[in-house]
Design a protein around this motif. Structure first.
Motif, PDB file in Angstrom:
ATOM      1  N   LYS A   1       0.777  -1.195  -0.049  1.00 44.32           N
ATOM      2  CA  LYS A   1      -0.001   0.078   0.059  1.00 44.32           C
ATOM      3  C   LYS A   1       0.977   1.296  -0.149  1.00 44.32           C
ATOM      4  N   TYR A   2       2.131   1.104  -0.308  1.00 39.31           N
ATOM      5  CA  TYR A   2       2.972   2.234  -0.205  1.00 39.31           C
ATOM      6  C   TYR A   2       3.194   2.711  -1.880  1.00 39.31           C
ATOM      7  N   LEU A   3       2.459   3.462  -2.187  1.00 37.19           N
ATOM      8  CA  LEU A   3       2.669   4.254  -3.476  1.00 37.19           C
ATOM      9  C   LEU A   3       3.578   5.232  -3.673  1.00 37.19           C
ATOM     10  N   VAL A   4       4.291   4.707  -5.004  1.00 34.90           N
ATOM     11  CA  VAL A   4       5.380   5.749  -5.283  1.00 34.90           C
ATOM     12  C   VAL A   4       5.459   5.987  -6.737  1.00 34.90           C
ATOM     13  N   GLY A   5       5.446   7.259  -7.048  1.00 33.60           N
ATOM     14  CA  GLY A   5       5.666   7.767  -8.463  1.00 33.60           C
ATOM     15  C   GLY A   5       6.937   8.525  -8.501  1.00 33.60           C
ATOM     16  N   ALA A   6       7.390   8.470 -10.036  1.00 35.35           N
ATOM     17  CA  ALA A   6       8.732   9.117 -10.315  1.00 35.35           C
ATOM     18  C   ALA A   6       8.426   9.878 -11.682  1.00 35.35           C
ATOM     19  N   ALA A   7       9.246  10.771 -11.737  1.00 37.43           N
ATOM     20  CA  ALA A   7       9.155  11.636 -12.995  1.00 37.43           C
ATOM     21  C   ALA A   7      10.601  12.042 -13.393  1.00 37.43           C
ATOM     22  N   LEU A   8      11.002  11.462 -14.491  1.00 38.44           N
ATOM     23  CA  LEU A   8      12.544  11.432 -14.990  1.00 38.44           C
ATOM     24  C   LEU A   8      12.485  12.326 -16.318  1.00 38.44           C
ATOM     25  N   LEU A   9      13.309  13.490 -16.048  1.00 42.43           N
ATOM     26  CA  LEU A   9      13.420  14.166 -17.309  1.00 42.43           C
ATOM     27  C   LEU A   9      14.463  14.071 -17.820  1.00 42.43           C
ATOM     28  N   GLY A  10      14.368  13.640 -19.536  1.00 46.60           N
ATOM     29  CA  GLY A  10      15.496  13.349 -20.055  1.00 46.60           C
ATOM     30  C   GLY A  10      16.034  14.179 -20.860  1.00 46.60           C
TER      31      GLY A  10
ATOM     32  N   PHE B   1      19.910  12.036 -18.683  1.00 43.75           N
ATOM     33  CA  PHE B   1      18.924  12.538 -17.730  1.00 43.75           C
ATOM     34  C   PHE B   1      19.298  14.107 -17.130  1.00 43.75           C
ATOM     35  N   ARG B   2      18.328  14.767 -16.926  1.00 42.16           N
ATOM     36  CA  ARG B   2      18.806  16.159 -16.146  1.00 42.16           C
ATOM     37  C   ARG B   2      18.183  15.969 -14.961  1.00 42.16           C
ATOM     38  N   ALA B   3      16.929  15.357 -14.305  1.00 37.99           N
ATOM     39  CA  ALA B   3      16.467  15.257 -13.076  1.00 37.99           C
ATOM     40  C   ALA B   3      15.570  14.239 -12.769  1.00 37.99           C
ATOM     41  N   ILE B   4      15.327  13.869 -11.791  1.00 37.31           N
ATOM     42  CA  ILE B   4      14.211  13.046 -11.352  1.00 37.31           C
ATOM     43  C   ILE B   4      13.489  13.348 -10.061  1.00 37.31           C
ATOM     44  N   ALA B   5      12.278  13.436 -10.338  1.00 37.03           N
ATOM     45  CA  ALA B   5      11.401  13.723  -8.825  1.00 37.03           C
ATOM     46  C   ALA B   5      10.723  12.594  -8.484  1.00 37.03           C
ATOM     47  N   ILE B   6      10.652  12.452  -7.295  1.00 36.87           N
ATOM     48  CA  ILE B   6      10.100  11.138  -6.529  1.00 36.87           C
ATOM     49  C   ILE B   6       9.070  11.640  -5.455  1.00 36.87           C
ATOM     50  N   THR B   7       7.946  10.814  -5.705  1.00 37.68           N
ATOM     51  CA  THR B   7       6.854  11.101  -4.675  1.00 37.68           C
ATOM     52  C   THR B   7       6.537   9.803  -3.889  1.00 37.68           C
ATOM     53  N   THR B   8       6.836   9.666  -2.487  1.00 38.02           N
ATOM     54  CA  THR B   8       6.548   8.436  -1.798  1.00 38.02           C
ATOM     55  C   THR B   8       5.153   8.433  -1.052  1.00 38.02           C
ATOM     56  N   SER B   9       4.777   7.784  -0.361  1.00 37.19           N
ATOM     57  CA  SER B   9       3.726   7.600   0.588  1.00 37.19           C
ATOM     58  C   SER B   9       4.035   8.126   1.901  1.00 37.19           C
ATOM     59  N   SER B  10       5.459   8.481   2.230  1.00 38.54           N
ATOM     60  CA  SER B  10       5.665   8.919   3.465  1.00 38.54           C
ATOM     61  C   SER B  10       5.204  10.365   3.768  1.00 38.54           C
ATOM     62  N   PRO B  11       4.977  10.886   4.891  1.00 38.50           N
ATOM     63  CA  PRO B  11       4.549  12.144   5.181  1.00 38.50           C
ATOM     64  C   PRO B  11       5.439  13.272   4.866  1.00 38.50           C
ATOM     65  N   LYS B  12       6.905  12.897   5.049  1.00 37.06           N
ATOM     66  CA  LYS B  12       8.144  13.798   4.509  1.00 37.06           C
ATOM     67  C   LYS B  12       8.658  13.276   3.407  1.00 37.06           C
TER      68      LYS B  12
END
Ligand SMILES: [Zn+2]
Length: 132
Positions: A26-35, A73-84
């Motif tokens: 139930k720990y959802l994670v998303g990533a967005a990698l800028l090429g 790649f130039r950068a990656i953004a990551i969003t987890t289910s953690s509050p921080k």
């Protein structure tokens, strides 16, 4: 990376997180990698009943980019289910370091401010090609 570029990447990581397949943790994670090609390659974690078959969001994004012909790649953004904002696992850091030795990494929670760090800060002694 400008603040606006980071904001935009976080929006995409948060959207990708909504598509995570995580029925076990139930720990959802998303990533967005800028090429360097300007394309944003999104990824999410995809779990498996055979737990070892699970792949993290960051690696999903990297594999998607490489399979599409982008290896820089130039950068990656990551969003987890953690509050921080939480860092990527060591496995993902190793995989990302294969293609970018000092990739900017934007860590974010589902809501709130993001935090900018990098591969070099999180994995200062990565095992790389020249170590072979
Ligand atoms: Zn990972």
């Amino acid at each position: 990376m400008t603040r606006a570029e980071c904001d935009a990447l976080v929006v995409r990581a948060r959207a990708a997180r909504q598509r995570a397949y995580a029925p076990y943790s139930k720990y959802l994670v998303g990533a967005a990698l800028l090429g360097v090609d300007g394309v944003i390659y999104e990824g999410c974690n995809v779990e498996n009943a055979s737990y070892g078959g699970t792949i993290c969001a960051e690696r999903t994004a990297v594999v998607r980019a490489v399979a599409s012909g982008c290896r820089e790649f130039r950068a990656i953004a990551i969003t987890t289910s953690s509050p921080k904002p939480a860092p990527p696992c060591g496995f993902c850091l190793q995989v990302m370091s294969e293609f970018a030795s000092d990739l900017p990494i934007i860590l974010s929670a589902p809501k709130g401010a993001w935090k900018l760090t990098s591969i070099r800060k999180l994995l200062p002694m990565a095992f790389v090609k020249k170590d072979l």
